[in-house]
Design an enzyme around this catalytic site. Sequence first.
Site, short mmCIF file in Angstrom:
data_model
loop_
_atom_site.label_atom_id
_atom_site.label_comp_id
_atom_site.label_asym_id
_atom_site.label_seq_id
_atom_site.Cartn_x
_atom_site.Cartn_y
_atom_site.Cartn_z
N GLU A 1 -7.43 4.60 7.16
CA GLU A 1 -7.32 6.02 6.81
C GLU A 1 -8.57 6.50 6.07
O GLU A 1 -8.97 7.66 6.19
CB GLU A 1 -6.03 6.26 6.01
CG GLU A 1 -4.81 6.17 6.93
CD GLU A 1 -3.55 5.62 6.30
OE1 GLU A 1 -3.43 5.63 5.06
OE2 GLU A 1 -2.67 5.17 7.06
N SER B 1 2.91 -1.89 10.42
CA SER B 1 4.35 -1.86 10.74
C SER B 1 5.07 -3.17 10.44
O SER B 1 5.98 -3.56 11.18
CB SER B 1 4.57 -1.42 12.19
OG SER B 1 4.08 -0.11 12.38
N HIS C 1 -9.81 0.84 4.25
CA HIS C 1 -8.56 1.09 4.99
C HIS C 1 -8.84 2.07 6.15
O HIS C 1 -9.67 2.97 6.02
CB HIS C 1 -7.50 1.68 4.04
CG HIS C 1 -6.16 1.77 4.69
ND1 HIS C 1 -5.82 2.80 5.52
CD2 HIS C 1 -5.10 0.93 4.68
CE1 HIS C 1 -4.59 2.60 5.98
NE2 HIS C 1 -4.14 1.47 5.48
N GLU D 1 -5.75 -5.03 10.16
CA GLU D 1 -4.77 -3.99 10.44
C GLU D 1 -5.17 -3.25 11.71
O GLU D 1 -6.00 -2.32 11.66
CB GLU D 1 -4.69 -2.99 9.28
CG GLU D 1 -4.28 -3.61 7.97
CD GLU D 1 -3.72 -2.57 7.03
OE1 GLU D 1 -2.56 -2.69 6.64
OE2 GLU D 1 -4.44 -1.62 6.68
N GLY E 1 1.70 2.45 10.69
CA GLY E 1 2.61 3.59 10.55
C GLY E 1 3.21 4.06 11.87
O GLY E 1 3.81 5.13 11.94
N LYS F 1 0.03 4.32 -0.43
CA LYS F 1 -0.63 5.53 0.08
C LYS F 1 -0.35 6.70 -0.87
O LYS F 1 -0.33 6.51 -2.08
CB LYS F 1 -0.17 5.81 1.52
CG LYS F 1 -0.33 4.55 2.39
CD LYS F 1 -0.21 4.79 3.85
CE LYS F 1 -0.40 3.46 4.57
NZ LYS F 1 -0.49 3.59 6.01
N ASN G 1 0.86 -1.18 0.00
CA ASN G 1 0.00 0.00 0.00
C ASN G 1 0.90 1.23 0.00
O ASN G 1 1.47 1.59 1.02
CB ASN G 1 -0.90 -0.03 1.25
CG ASN G 1 -1.74 1.21 1.39
OD1 ASN G 1 -1.80 2.04 0.47
ND2 ASN G 1 -2.39 1.37 2.54
P1 PGA Z 1 2.44 0.45 7.62
O1 PGA Z 1 1.03 0.64 6.87
O2 PGA Z 1 3.04 -0.83 7.13
O3 PGA Z 1 3.25 1.67 7.22
O4 PGA Z 1 2.15 0.41 9.09
C1 PGA Z 1 0.17 -0.44 6.65
C2 PGA Z 1 -1.10 0.01 6.00
O5 PGA Z 1 -1.58 1.12 6.30
O6 PGA Z 1 -1.67 -0.70 5.16
#
Ligand code: PGA
Length: 241
Positions: A95, A205, A93, A163, A169, A10, A8
């Site tokens: 976000e 992460s 997601h 997740e 993140g 983003k 992903n």
């Molecule tokens: P990250 O993001 O690996 O940077 O924690 C995962 C995601 O948002 O799909």
Amino acid sequence: MKKIFAANWKLFKNPQETRNFFDVFKESFNKSEPEVVFFPSAVCLESTSHSLKGSSILWGAQNVYSNNQGAFTGENSAQVIKDLGGSYILVGHSERRSIFGEQNKLFADKIENIQKLDMVPMYCIGETLQEREKNLTEKVLQTQLEEGLAKADKTKPIVIAYEPVWAIGTGKVASPEQVAQVHQWIHHWLEKNNYKQVPVLYGGSVKPDNASGLISQPGVNGFLVGGASLEVDSFLKICSV
Ligand code: PGA
């Protein structure tokens, strides 16, 4: 079950950076490795389509609307992404939930439309830290699954990505035990509701140094990777655990 490793990206990379990434990635990627899916930002989907044409590497969009065309300013169409050669769409997601206020009912409509196009929705679910601390993890996941999958076609492919919001993140990865427990719970829910062979990916992460401890947990069928998928070397390391 075949493992899936998804990236992903983003809102990172421009079309030139996207092409440069795939030039290097394609050279080092071993076809016998598991299924790999990239989710670049919308403006980079066309360069992704050109770069990956004829390869076994899959790709898709981070978000689409539930209609394929019409007066929906600012949105993207799953049909157009399919026409470009994309096969997956991320839905739900965290976000999209927290920053853009999208809710399970809309995800249900999106999933219905994506499956009608014979594309694969990758539906993201996960609890916040507050919800985990109040022991609400399973309740939250159950609502996200029940409402988000309300119009899903059980005979067509779908992927779930677990997740935990507090791990996205933040560098705070869920422990292998926490991941195993939730993944087994999700698989159990899916079986109880007559879904067959649905891969459940972990995201939050994931890095080259924690990937092997996580992938060996029961019920973990791959990863959805954010930050660590932006560099060829680190994503390749994760794909080869
Ligand atoms: P990250 O993001 O690996 O940077 O924690 C995962 C995601 O948002 O799909």
